[in-house]
Design a protein around this motif. Structure first.
Motif, mmCIF file in Angstrom:
data_model
loop_
_atom_site.group_PDB
_atom_site.id
_atom_site.type_symbol
_atom_site.label_atom_id
_atom_site.label_comp_id
_atom_site.label_asym_id
_atom_site.label_seq_id
_atom_site.Cartn_x
_atom_site.Cartn_y
_atom_site.Cartn_z
ATOM 1 N N THR A 90 1.101 -1.247 -0.063
ATOM 2 C CA THR A 90 0.041 0.229 -0.208
ATOM 3 C C THR A 90 1.202 0.963 0.302
ATOM 4 N N ILE A 107 -6.725 13.931 -3.797
ATOM 5 C CA ILE A 107 -5.522 13.772 -3.222
ATOM 6 C C ILE A 107 -4.513 15.299 -2.767
ATOM 7 N N HIS A 133 -2.388 9.469 4.930
ATOM 8 C CA HIS A 133 -3.481 8.570 3.943
ATOM 9 C C HIS A 133 -2.578 7.279 3.358
ATOM 10 N N TRP A 135 -2.797 4.420 -0.029
ATOM 11 C CA TRP A 135 -3.699 4.232 -1.052
ATOM 12 C C TRP A 135 -3.245 2.576 -1.835
ATOM 13 N N ASN A 139 -7.309 0.785 -4.936
ATOM 14 C CA ASN A 139 -7.695 1.774 -5.511
ATOM 15 C C ASN A 139 -8.517 2.280 -4.526
ATOM 16 N N VAL A 141 -8.783 5.034 -1.402
ATOM 17 C CA VAL A 141 -7.611 6.033 -0.047
ATOM 18 C C VAL A 141 -8.128 5.878 1.189
ATOM 19 N N PRO A 216 -9.897 8.014 -7.513
ATOM 20 C CA PRO A 216 -9.274 8.796 -7.373
ATOM 21 C C PRO A 216 -9.236 9.633 -9.175
ATOM 22 N N LYS A 290 0.683 4.441 -9.934
ATOM 23 C CA LYS A 290 -0.740 4.644 -9.823
ATOM 24 C C LYS A 290 -1.891 6.154 -10.515
#
Length: 404
Positions: A90, A107, A133, A135, A139, A141, A216, A290
């Motif tokens: 992650t 974000i 946070h 991610w 996907n 968050v 996101p 990402k």
């Protein structure tokens, strides 16, 4: 904790365990907070009397000689920045995040003083969290904090209504000055400009249920440009985004560091180098993956100076971010910023003066603007060289460098 309010800070800032869960609760890390204990550098090997030490083997965070409660959460944040990528696949992020009415997640990366907490507290969007946070590969968050830790210097109900309203029973104000009746003067910085409030996230009215977001759509890199050459907003390619993320350009502003009274240029990898135990290229690689996987838009937002050494107004910055979030910047004309190659929008609804969108327009001396822009680009390249980032960076990251 040595002091009760440090304990309350931990209650506000960490995820809270329900009473029904306590019987089976197994602790993972131990935080020992003793602000009254000062180290002896000659004996203990510390740089000075105050210290924040992590032991990853014993899983202990040891904090002493400092009453700054931020060390409590940042210690565990540093631990998460190792454990999440290594054991959970992650991406950990020093960022704030919120969710729109259509479920789109935004974000916001940025160091203290760039507007991370302020800009994510949007009355039209649900707050996931303001600082830390993860991610996931799916996907999602998620916020791994239970509260917010906002700067309150010059705070007013008009400028930042969500944060102002969150200051109520259970919140902790730090370093502020108040009168005999208990009324806080947020404009006073007698102790430090790093005046703060800690509050549980449920003090914000429009929070995202479960502190989780999906899908996101936009990433904002918030920077305080002390040179005054970066535009208020510009759009980045995936390669530029990866390079900017690993570079982490901003300015140290009056706030969390002793002796900083005017903005000073700095590079803080991943917008939080002090809390990142792995090589910055590892986090940069994950973010680049990402971005390519999701097709998320990445924006660089300058909340610092323009050519007249005047800070971009919060009203204009909010208008630019809202336009990006709602897609209103998708169909406007763009112009390329020299050397850096960023795409700069030429118009934006809600901005008081359209001419400020091009940073060059705020300079009386265009030649000086070009010289300063080149100087900033050279400092990016030198930073990569000095910190040997190129050795661990992928070709995609290197492709995002300024073209000198």
């Amino acid at each position: 904790t040595e002091l009760p309010w440090s304990n309350l800070f931990a209650f506000n800032m960490f995820l809270r365990v329900e009473d029904s869960e306590l019987a089976s609760f197994k602790e993972d890390w131990l935080v020992v907070n003793a602000p009254g204990f000062k180290a002896d550098p000659a004996v203990d090997g510390t740089r000075q009397a105050n210290f924040a030490i992590l032991n990853f083997t014993k899983k202990i965070a040891l904090i002493g000689g400092t009453g700054y409660t931020g060390e409590i959460k940042k210690g565990i944040f540093s631990a998460m920045n190792f454990e999440l990528p290594v054991f959970r696949n992650t991406m950990p992020m020093h960022c704030s995040a919120n969710v729109g009415k259509d479920g789109d997640t935004a974000i916001f990366f940025g160091l203290s003083g760039t507007g991370k907490t302020t800009l994510s507290a949007d009355p039209n969007r649900h707050l996931i969290g303001d600082d830390e946070h993860g991610w996931t590969p799916e996907n999602t968050v998620f916020n791994f904090e239970g509260g917010c830790y906002a700067k309150v210097v010059d705070l007013t109900a008009e400028k930042e209504p969500e944060i102002f309203a969150a200051i109520k029973k259970g919140a902790i104000l730090e370093n502020v000055i108040m009168d005999d009746k208990g009324v806080v003067d947020f404009a006073r910085t007698d102790i430090t400009e790093n005046t703060r409030v800690s509050y549980p996230i449920y003090h914000i009215a429009n929070i995202q249920p479960g502190s989780i977001g999906h899908n996101p759509k936009n990433i904002f890199f918030l920077t305080f440009d002390a040179y005054g050459v970066l535009p208020p907003i510009s759009k980045l390619t995936p390669e530029q985004a990866a390079y900017q993320f690993v570079s982490g350009y901003t300015s140290k502003v009056a706030g969390t560091e002793v002796g900083i009274t005017t903005p000073q240029k700095t590079f803080s990898a991943c917008f939080g180098a002090a809390f990142m135990p792995l090589h910055p290229a590892e986090y940069g690689k994950r973010l680049a993956e990402k971005i390519k996987e999701t097709g998320v838009n990445v924006w660089l937002v300058n909340t610092g100076y323009n050519g007249k050494m005047k800070r971009c107004s919060l009203k204009d910055t909010r208008a630019l971010i809202t336009a990006a979030l709602t897609g209103k910047l998708n169909n406007v004309e763009y112009k390329e910023l020299p050397i850096f190659g960023f795409k700069v929008p030429q118009s934006c609804e809600g901005v008081s003066d359209q001419s400020i969108l091009n940073s060059e327009n705020t300079w009386d001396d265009k030649a000086q603007f070009s010289a300063k822009l080149k100087e900033l680009a050279e400092s990016f390249v030198q930073n990569f060289k000095d910190k040997k980032f190129a050795e661990g960076a992928s070709a995609d990251v290197l492709a995002g460098a300024p073209k000198l």
